[in-house]
Design an enzyme around this catalytic site. Structure first.
Site, mmCIF file in Angstrom:
data_model
loop_
_atom_site.group_PDB
_atom_site.id
_atom_site.type_symbol
_atom_site.label_atom_id
_atom_site.label_comp_id
_atom_site.label_asym_id
_atom_site.label_seq_id
_atom_site.Cartn_x
_atom_site.Cartn_y
_atom_site.Cartn_z
ATOM 1 N N HIS A 50 1.072 -1.479 0.011
ATOM 2 C CA HIS A 50 -0.104 0.220 0.091
ATOM 3 C C HIS A 50 0.613 1.425 -0.197
ATOM 4 C CE1 HIS A 50 0.932 -0.932 4.363
ATOM 5 N NE2 HIS A 50 0.638 0.948 4.123
HETATM 6 C C1 T46 Z 1 3.064 0.762 6.754
HETATM 7 C C2 T46 Z 1 4.221 -0.029 7.027
HETATM 8 C C3 T46 Z 1 5.405 -0.014 7.341
HETATM 9 C C4 T46 Z 1 -3.873 -0.536 13.886
HETATM 10 O O1 T46 Z 1 -5.025 -0.853 14.190
HETATM 11 N N1 T46 Z 1 -3.064 0.510 14.919
HETATM 12 C C5 T46 Z 1 -2.257 1.105 13.512
HETATM 13 O O2 T46 Z 1 -1.239 2.203 13.921
HETATM 14 C C6 T46 Z 1 -1.462 0.252 12.383
HETATM 15 C C7 T46 Z 1 -0.200 0.395 11.762
HETATM 16 C C8 T46 Z 1 -2.304 -1.110 12.241
HETATM 17 N N2 T46 Z 1 -3.550 -1.296 12.792
HETATM 18 C C9 T46 Z 1 -3.633 -2.301 12.787
HETATM 19 C C10 T46 Z 1 -5.503 -2.766 11.301
HETATM 20 C C11 T46 Z 1 -4.925 -4.152 10.866
HETATM 21 O O3 T46 Z 1 -5.622 -4.414 11.476
HETATM 22 O O4 T46 Z 1 -2.630 -3.902 12.433
HETATM 23 C C12 T46 Z 1 -3.067 -4.689 11.342
HETATM 24 C C13 T46 Z 1 -2.071 -5.126 10.815
HETATM 25 O O5 T46 Z 1 -1.520 -3.871 9.849
HETATM 26 P P1 T46 Z 1 -1.439 -4.200 8.948
HETATM 27 O O6 T46 Z 1 -2.051 -5.139 7.325
HETATM 28 O O7 T46 Z 1 -1.684 -2.493 7.500
HETATM 29 O O8 T46 Z 1 0.170 -3.667 8.393
HETATM 30 P P2 T46 Z 1 1.769 -3.748 7.559
HETATM 31 O O9 T46 Z 1 2.493 -4.588 7.830
HETATM 32 O O10 T46 Z 1 0.629 -4.062 6.170
HETATM 33 O O11 T46 Z 1 1.477 -2.355 7.460
HETATM 34 C C14 T46 Z 1 1.787 -1.286 8.811
HETATM 35 C C15 T46 Z 1 1.339 -0.285 8.440
HETATM 36 O O12 T46 Z 1 -0.183 -0.344 8.963
HETATM 37 C C16 T46 Z 1 1.375 1.270 7.273
HETATM 38 O O13 T46 Z 1 0.964 2.107 8.167
HETATM 39 O O14 T46 Z 1 3.409 1.774 6.490
HETATM 40 O O15 T46 Z 1 3.568 -0.983 8.415
#
Ligand code: T46
Length: 140
Positions: A50
């Site tokens: 993303h």
């Molecule tokens: C990014 C990369 C480097 C939350 O509830 N609060 C938060 O602050 C974050 C970051 C995530 N979440 C929840 C949302 C999802 O249910 O944690 C779960 C995993 O998040 P996500 O699938 O977005 O994780 P990544 O590793 O794909 O991405 C993350 C960050 O979301 C993103 O901003 O830049 O790490």
């Protein structure tokens, strides 16, 4: 590549170990509103896929190593983070993927905004159109 930059943190090292301070608007170019960390990622897992519309972040691998793919419609780069004194700034509208997490890797992320699900762009074709416009006139 436009929209990213490496940041070197101070490293106070002595016979008792190492200490690296990170202060907002000084060691990172924004006010830090949120901190999160990613741990215990299995081998072969790839995360991210993303960009963000407005969010700025600095990624620091404080233990182990991880590879970050950063990409725009015009450029792309793979960066290995394996040093706790080194941060990767990622600005708005840069696509990111994280992979090759080593055993015990800890990826610490400092973010300029609170969590906002509406700030994510997860569809690459939508991302590409918006990012072409965004980066068109950007110099850095
Ligand atoms: C990014 C990369 C480097 C939350 O509830 N609060 C938060 O602050 C974050 C970051 C995530 N979440 C929840 C949302 C999802 O249910 O944690 C779960 C995993 O998040 P996500 O699938 O977005 O994780 P990544 O590793 O794909 O991405 C993350 C960050 O979301 C993103 O901003 O830049 O790490």
């Amino acid at each position: 590549m436009k929209g990213i930059k490496k940041i070197e943190f101070l490293d106070y090292a002595d016979e008792y170990g190492h200490l690296s301070p990170i202060e907002e608007k000084k060691d990172v170019p924004f006010e830090i509103k949120r901190v999160y960390y990613i741990t215990k990622v299995n081998k072969n897992v790839r995360r991210g896929f993303h960009s963000h519309k407005n969010l700025e972040q600095v990624l620091v691998c404080i233990n182990g190593s991880v590879t970050i793919l950063v990409k725009s419609p015009y450029e792309e780069q793979e960066i290995v983070l394996n040093d706790a004194t080194e941060g990767l700034y990622i600005g708005p509208m840069v696509w990111r993927e994280m992979f090759n997490f080593s055993d015990q890797a800890v990826l610490l992320v400092l973010a300029s905004e609170l969590y906002d699900i509406n700030d994510y762009v997860r569809d690459y074709s939508i991302y590409e159109i918006a990012a072409k416009e965004y980066f068109k006139d950007k110099l850095i």
